[in-house]
Design an enzyme around this catalytic site. Structure first.
Site, PDB file in Angstrom:
ATOM      1  CG  HIS A 123      -2.088   0.924   1.068  1.00 26.04           C
ATOM      2  ND1 HIS A 123      -2.015   2.283   1.280  1.00 26.04           N
ATOM      3  CD2 HIS A 123      -3.348   0.663   0.663  1.00 26.04           C
ATOM      4  CE1 HIS A 123      -3.203   2.803   1.031  1.00 26.04           C
ATOM      5  NE2 HIS A 123      -4.033   1.859   0.653  1.00 26.04           N
ATOM      6  CG  ASP A 136      -8.355  -4.491  -2.905  1.00 29.99           C
ATOM      7  OD1 ASP A 136      -7.606  -3.504  -2.937  1.00 29.99           O
ATOM      8  OD2 ASP A 136      -9.570  -4.434  -3.140  1.00 29.99           O
TER       9      ASP A 136
HETATM   10  C1  SDX Z   1      -6.250  -0.117  -3.008  1.00 29.69           C
HETATM   11  O1  SDX Z   1      -4.478   4.425  -2.241  1.00 29.69           O
HETATM   12  C2  SDX Z   1      -5.404   3.812  -1.595  1.00 29.69           C
HETATM   13  O2  SDX Z   1      -5.799   4.200  -0.538  1.00 29.69           O
HETATM   14  C3  SDX Z   1      -5.955   2.578  -2.280  1.00 29.69           C
HETATM   15  C4  SDX Z   1      -6.964   1.763  -1.505  1.00 29.69           C
HETATM   16  C5  SDX Z   1      -8.247   2.514  -1.263  1.00 29.69           C
HETATM   17  O3  SDX Z   1      -8.958   2.189  -0.312  1.00 29.69           O
HETATM   18  O4  SDX Z   1      -8.604   3.370  -2.111  1.00 29.69           O
HETATM   19  O5  SDX Z   1      -6.415   1.362  -0.265  1.00 29.69           O
HETATM   20  C6  SDX Z   1      -7.372   0.511  -2.280  1.00 29.69           C
HETATM   21  O6  SDX Z   1      -6.048   0.206  -4.146  1.00 29.69           O
HETATM   22  C7  SDX Z   1      -5.365  -1.087  -2.272  1.00 29.69           C
HETATM   23  C8  SDX Z   1      -4.169  -1.583  -3.146  1.00 29.69           C
HETATM   24  C9  SDX Z   1      -4.681  -2.697  -4.037  1.00 29.69           C
HETATM   25  N1  SDX Z   1      -3.634  -3.072  -5.010  1.00 29.69           N
HETATM   26  C10 SDX Z   1      -2.964  -4.245  -4.883  1.00 29.69           C
HETATM   27  O7  SDX Z   1      -3.133  -5.051  -3.973  1.00 29.69           O
HETATM   28  C11 SDX Z   1      -1.999  -4.524  -6.023  1.00 29.69           C
HETATM   29  C12 SDX Z   1      -0.683  -5.068  -5.471  1.00 29.69           C
HETATM   30  N2  SDX Z   1       0.024  -4.007  -4.771  1.00 29.69           N
HETATM   31  C13 SDX Z   1       0.796  -3.109  -5.521  1.00 29.69           C
HETATM   32  O8  SDX Z   1       0.906  -3.145  -6.834  1.00 29.69           O
HETATM   33  C14 SDX Z   1       1.414  -1.935  -4.767  1.00 29.69           C
HETATM   34  O9  SDX Z   1       1.768  -2.352  -3.524  1.00 29.69           O
HETATM   35  C15 SDX Z   1       0.527  -0.710  -4.676  1.00 29.69           C
HETATM   36  C16 SDX Z   1       0.023  -0.316  -6.025  1.00 29.69           C
HETATM   37  C17 SDX Z   1      -0.623  -0.979  -3.792  1.00 29.69           C
HETATM   38  C18 SDX Z   1       1.363   0.415  -4.104  1.00 29.69           C
HETATM   39  O10 SDX Z   1       2.319   0.724  -5.027  1.00 29.69           O
HETATM   40  P1  SDX Z   1       3.466   1.811  -4.724  1.00 29.69           P
HETATM   41  O11 SDX Z   1       3.229   2.522  -3.452  1.00 29.69           O
HETATM   42  O12 SDX Z   1       3.653   2.621  -5.963  1.00 29.69           O
HETATM   43  O13 SDX Z   1       4.723   0.905  -4.445  1.00 29.69           O
HETATM   44  P2  SDX Z   1       5.738   0.452  -5.564  1.00 29.69           P
HETATM   45  O14 SDX Z   1       4.999  -0.131  -6.706  1.00 29.69           O
HETATM   46  O15 SDX Z   1       6.666   1.586  -5.809  1.00 29.69           O
HETATM   47  O16 SDX Z   1       6.499  -0.746  -4.815  1.00 29.69           O
HETATM   48  C19 SDX Z   1       7.604  -0.485  -3.935  1.00 29.69           C
HETATM   49  C20 SDX Z   1       8.421  -1.768  -3.956  1.00 29.69           C
HETATM   50  C21 SDX Z   1       8.822  -2.199  -5.374  1.00 29.69           C
HETATM   51  O17 SDX Z   1       9.976  -2.993  -5.228  1.00 29.69           O
HETATM   52  P3  SDX Z   1      11.443  -2.249  -5.482  1.00 29.69           P
HETATM   53  O18 SDX Z   1      11.383  -1.593  -6.841  1.00 29.69           O
HETATM   54  O19 SDX Z   1      11.574  -1.245  -4.345  1.00 29.69           O
HETATM   55  O20 SDX Z   1      12.439  -3.383  -5.380  1.00 29.69           O
HETATM   56  O21 SDX Z   1       7.615  -2.866  -3.444  1.00 29.69           O
HETATM   57  C22 SDX Z   1       7.403  -3.814  -4.469  1.00 29.69           C
HETATM   58  C23 SDX Z   1       7.706  -3.120  -5.786  1.00 29.69           C
HETATM   59  O22 SDX Z   1       8.107  -4.060  -6.775  1.00 29.69           O
HETATM   60  N3  SDX Z   1       5.991  -4.224  -4.376  1.00 29.69           N
HETATM   61  C24 SDX Z   1       5.540  -5.457  -4.539  1.00 29.69           C
HETATM   62  C25 SDX Z   1       4.165  -5.391  -4.298  1.00 29.69           C
HETATM   63  N4  SDX Z   1       3.818  -4.122  -4.023  1.00 29.69           N
HETATM   64  C26 SDX Z   1       4.952  -3.405  -4.082  1.00 29.69           C
HETATM   65  N5  SDX Z   1       6.185  -6.604  -4.863  1.00 29.69           N
HETATM   66  C27 SDX Z   1       5.402  -7.711  -4.929  1.00 29.69           C
HETATM   67  N6  SDX Z   1       4.060  -7.730  -4.690  1.00 29.69           N
HETATM   68  C28 SDX Z   1       3.420  -6.590  -4.390  1.00 29.69           C
HETATM   69  N7  SDX Z   1       2.096  -6.604  -4.169  1.00 29.69           N
END
Ligand code: SDX
Length: 441
Positions: free
Chosen positions: A318, A375
């Site tokens: 998140h 989720d």
């Molecule tokens: C919702 O914003 C809100 O409030 C949203 C929400 C709401 O109520 O409205 O809470 C609802 O959208 C919840 C999120 C649902 N999405 C997911 O579950 C999809 C999986 N999660 C992600 O894709 C990710 O964690 C996000 C999109 C939720 C957050 O993305 P960020 O903050 O842009 O983080 P990032 O993509 O920059 O990741 C940082 C690091 C990266 O690794 P490095 O480049 O540092 O090595 O963490 C890794 C990412 O690759 N990473 C993950 C991951 N999420 C982040 N690696 C594996 N699995 C994951 N789920």
């Protein structure tokens, strides 16, 4: 315990920030919110320095000041108008929480009764709208239909495009909050080739939605109370989440003066994305993929850690919560209680538990502060209730609607609101000329 922010800044709480650019120094005011969050106000940055800021994904940028929802991602705090969401764990009526968000305070008994009466009164769609569902292919994504039909709704209520006062606003909010259920249910019925089931004025909000989705002609669906409570809580926990992607979209569209219907329809489209509201669908397909034996939970986690795999552990991570998502904690409890009662031992719940156990001890996830988000468990609960997977994000939209509406109105009522128009840093071709076709290589 004092807020981490206030603890950090308590000794050095400057009311100005100094920017040094070469030989020049600039001062910018620091503002502080009611929960001691602090921001550098850069409203005059470009005018004074000729520079803008750049913040990919706006992770460090505040778009507004808001009094609706407070999140402390480090401490796992989520409050609606100051009330911790944990206090809504056994709360019976999503519609009252909706009114809390929209009004900015707990409604009086009369206000709640009037709002509930409006929700009942406005549940029907104009028959002209009903025929529009026929124009969609049975396979049409329900989120596409939802966004389209909310805009279509505005064509049948042009008198509600310009809202003169709070009374007209509340009247419009009630129309959309009520009718989103009918639109969602009719989209589902159309996808299955089933006859539309009209809203029943004797039923309250959640039961009426499930009635319109799951009843058959002359055979009314009876909603078990355990199901009503679970869906009611899912709607409450999704009701608002400050400046998430879809809410920011509603504000962005509303800032141009677009009406509430158009702004909410845009929010539906933003929510549809698999990284946002679409994640609950992705979580289920991830669990089903593992269950069908393609991969063990351990193998899937390994893939999710591998940058080259493009696989993510859906329902994890998140932008704001870097400790735990309090909604996920509450929904995990609901899943543990509800799923065994409704569908026995669900292998997907077992796989979810296993994935969570693995991830919570794996350094990749711990170092990146990746924990289950809202989720991760919501899809398992919706599946146990009998909601089809392709309707999961529609359920998220129904829950989030009051938050979108509250933010649209808060922005609309804020003096000095300007159209949202971010800047950019251009990286394309410098000055060049048009080349007639015959002179091109
Ligand atoms: C919702 O914003 C809100 O409030 C949203 C929400 C709401 O109520 O409205 O809470 C609802 O959208 C919840 C999120 C649902 N999405 C997911 O579950 C999809 C999986 N999660 C992600 O894709 C990710 O964690 C996000 C999109 C939720 C957050 O993305 P960020 O903050 O842009 O983080 P990032 O993509 O920059 O990741 C940082 C690091 C990266 O690794 P490095 O480049 O540092 O090595 O963490 C890794 C990412 O690759 N990473 C993950 C991951 N999420 C982040 N690696 C594996 N699995 C994951 N789920």
């Amino acid at each position: 315990m004092p807020n981490a922010n206030s603890d950090h800044n308590a000794q050095t709480a400057p009311d100005q920030a100094t920017l040094i650019l070469g030989e020049r120094q600039f001062q910018f005011p620091v503002i502080e919110g009611s929960e001691q969050e602090r921001a550098i106000d850069i409203s005059y940055l470009r005018a004074e320095t000729g520079h803008i800021t750049l913040d990919q994904g706006y992770g460090n940028t505040g778009s507004c000041q808001s009094a609706i929802t407070f999140i402390d991602g480090d401490r796992g705090i989520l409050r609606y108008r100051g009330i911790p969401i944990e206090q809504f764990a056994d709360y019976p009526h999503f519609t009252e929480v909706a009114l809390l968000l929209i009004l900015g305070r707990l409604p009086s008994e009369t206000e709640l009764e009037d709002f509930s009466a409006d929700l009942t009164r406005y549940a029907f769609l104009d028959e002209g709208m009903k025929h529009q569902f026929e124009g969609f292919p049975r396979s049409a994504p329900p989120m596409a239909i939802l966004s389209a039909m909310i805009n279509s709704l505005s064509c049948f209520h042009t008198e509600l495009h310009e809202l003169e006062d709070e009374r007209e606003f509340l009247h419009t909010a009630a129309h959309i909050i009520s009718k989103i259920r009918t639109i969602a249910a009719f989209a589902f019925r159309h996808s299955r080739g089933l006859p539309y089931i009209y809203p029943d004025p004797a039923l309250r909000y959640v039961q009426n939605l499930l009635h319109m989705m799951l009843s058959q002609p002359y055979h009314q669906h009876v909603c078990p109370d355990i199901v009503r409570k679970a869906l009611n809580l899912i709607f409450i926990l999704h009701a608002d989440h400050e400046q998430n992607c879809s809410t920011s979209t509603v504000r962005m569209v509303g800032s141009s003066g677009a009406n509430l219907f158009a702004s909410v329809a845009a929010g539906v489209c933003a929510l549809w994305g698999p990284l946002h509201g679409g994640a609950n669908v992705e979580v289920l397909s991830m669990l089903e993929q593992i269950h069908e034996g393609n991969l063990t939970p351990e193998e899937y986690v390994k893939l999710a850690k591998d940058k080259n795999s493009k696989v993510r552990l859906m329902g994890f991570g998140h932008r704001v919560y870097k400790n735990f998502d309090p909604r996920a904690q509450m929904l995990a409890k609901v899943a543990e209680e509800l799923v065994p009662k409704l569908s026995g031992d669900d292998p997907l719940l077992e796989i979810a538990r296993r994935l969570e156990d693995i991830a919570l001890t794996d350094s990749y996830f711990v170092e990146r502060q990746l924990y289950p988000n809202v989720d991760f468990y919501s899809g398992i609960i919706l599946r146990a209730i009998g909601i089809p997977t392709n309707m999961f994000t529609v359920m998220f939209a129904i829950g989030r609607l009051p938050g979108w509406i509250a933010h649209w109105w808060e922005q609309n009522q804020t003096a000095g609101t300007r159209i949202a128009r971010p800047r950019q840093i251009y990286t394309g071709e410098t000055r060049t000329d048009y080349l007639p076709m015959e002179d091109r290589a």
